[in-house]
Design a protein around this motif. Sequence first.
Motif, PDB file in Angstrom:
ATOM      1  N   HIS A   1      -1.720  10.758   6.779  1.00 29.50           N
ATOM      2  CA  HIS A   1      -1.386   9.800   5.715  1.00 29.50           C
ATOM      3  C   HIS A   1       0.109   9.830   5.397  1.00 29.50           C
ATOM      4  O   HIS A   1       0.715   8.784   5.140  1.00 29.50           O
ATOM      5  CB  HIS A   1      -2.196  10.105   4.453  1.00 29.50           C
TER       6      HIS A   1
ATOM      7  N   TRP B   1       6.940  13.544  -0.651  1.00 32.82           N
ATOM      8  CA  TRP B   1       6.086  12.363  -0.473  1.00 32.82           C
ATOM      9  C   TRP B   1       6.205  11.574  -1.773  1.00 32.82           C
ATOM     10  O   TRP B   1       5.520  11.847  -2.744  1.00 32.82           O
ATOM     11  CB  TRP B   1       4.670  12.820  -0.202  1.00 32.82           C
TER      12      TRP B   1
ATOM     13  N   GLU C   1       0.872   1.077  -0.819  1.00 32.22           N
ATOM     14  CA  GLU C   1       0.484   2.051   0.199  1.00 32.22           C
ATOM     15  C   GLU C   1      -0.735   2.876  -0.198  1.00 32.22           C
ATOM     16  O   GLU C   1      -1.490   3.330   0.660  1.00 32.22           O
ATOM     17  CB  GLU C   1       1.657   2.987   0.522  1.00 32.22           C
TER      18      GLU C   1
ATOM     19  N   LEU D   1      -3.660   2.882   2.632  1.00 30.35           N
ATOM     20  CA  LEU D   1      -4.005   4.155   3.253  1.00 30.35           C
ATOM     21  C   LEU D   1      -5.283   4.766   2.696  1.00 30.35           C
ATOM     22  O   LEU D   1      -5.746   5.791   3.188  1.00 30.35           O
ATOM     23  CB  LEU D   1      -2.847   5.145   3.079  1.00 30.35           C
TER      24      LEU D   1
ATOM     25  N   SER E   1       6.172   8.888  -4.617  1.00 32.12           N
ATOM     26  CA  SER E   1       5.480   7.727  -5.179  1.00 32.12           C
ATOM     27  C   SER E   1       6.363   7.091  -6.246  1.00 32.12           C
ATOM     28  O   SER E   1       6.969   7.787  -7.070  1.00 32.12           O
ATOM     29  CB  SER E   1       4.113   8.121  -5.762  1.00 32.12           C
TER      30      SER E   1
ATOM     31  N   ASN F   1       4.265   2.259  -4.609  1.00 31.26           N
ATOM     32  CA  ASN F   1       4.815   2.521  -3.284  1.00 31.26           C
ATOM     33  C   ASN F   1       4.716   4.012  -3.004  1.00 31.26           C
ATOM     34  O   ASN F   1       4.812   4.830  -3.921  1.00 31.26           O
ATOM     35  CB  ASN F   1       6.273   2.049  -3.203  1.00 31.26           C
TER      36      ASN F   1
ATOM     37  N   ALA G   1       6.080   6.854   0.106  1.00 29.74           N
ATOM     38  CA  ALA G   1       6.829   7.052   1.353  1.00 29.74           C
ATOM     39  C   ALA G   1       7.341   8.480   1.441  1.00 29.74           C
ATOM     40  O   ALA G   1       7.672   9.103   0.424  1.00 29.74           O
ATOM     41  CB  ALA G   1       8.000   6.072   1.430  1.00 29.74           C
TER      42      ALA G   1
ATOM     43  N   SER H   1       2.460   6.537   5.903  1.00 30.79           N
ATOM     44  CA  SER H   1       3.123   5.947   4.734  1.00 30.79           C
ATOM     45  C   SER H   1       4.584   5.637   5.014  1.00 30.79           C
ATOM     46  O   SER H   1       5.267   5.015   4.194  1.00 30.79           O
ATOM     47  CB  SER H   1       3.001   6.869   3.510  1.00 30.79           C
TER      48      SER H   1
END
Length: 238
Positions: free
Chosen positions: A94, A28, A108, A112, A30, A39, A41, A98
């Motif tokens: 989440h 995940w 994000e 979120l 960042s 950001n 994702a 994302s």
Amino acid sequence: MVIDPEPLDARSTYKLLIGSVVPRPIAWVSTQSADGVRNLAPISFFTVVGRKPPRVSLTMQPRSDGKTLKDTFVNIRDTGQFVANMATFPQATHVHRSAIEYPSDVDEFDVLGLEAAPSEVVRPPRVREAPIALECEVFQIFSSPDGLGNIVWGNVVRFYIRDDLYLPSGRIDTAALAPIGRLAAEYSVTDNAFVPPLPSETLAARHGRRMARLDSHEDSFSPIDTSTWSPSGSVLEP
């Protein structure tokens, strides 16, 4: 069935790959743009490539239009830094959301409602609720000839391990993590562990058994068969 990938298009071979290489751990990730926009994702083409120095790999495809580079890669390329947060079951919704293709100026974390925590040595923050986070600096980037497929190797410069997970022996209490991974276009939670050999009756009891679904979909359901699926890995609808 034996399949020759040569005559297949990229979408078709991608379906075979993501259904064959399972489960895949999710980073995940960042990042922060050169202009300071945060950001977040999920990247499921993620693995370890070295231990001294500790080094991880991210592979990123373009957005769903097949030509626009994802913000995650652009930010990593431009700043040389990222954080790979562990994706776990409590944050599954989440993590999934994302992956929506928000505009590049959207944060994000804010969208979120996630809390960021400052990293120790890199600029991008970590996800505060993530039990483990790897602060990374780019070691090398490999790009496909068309520049759209990109692999990032990053050196881990700091480990964040939640205190209750770091055991006196120096290992992580993995049984307490509940990490989620990617199957094809679905997710799975790791909630059991074993060390072989197992009793024959245990093996027999699970032989041929399908995975249990935690949602309301039929056993045969797959997001790949829907119009909202994209081989980019992005979520096309909230």
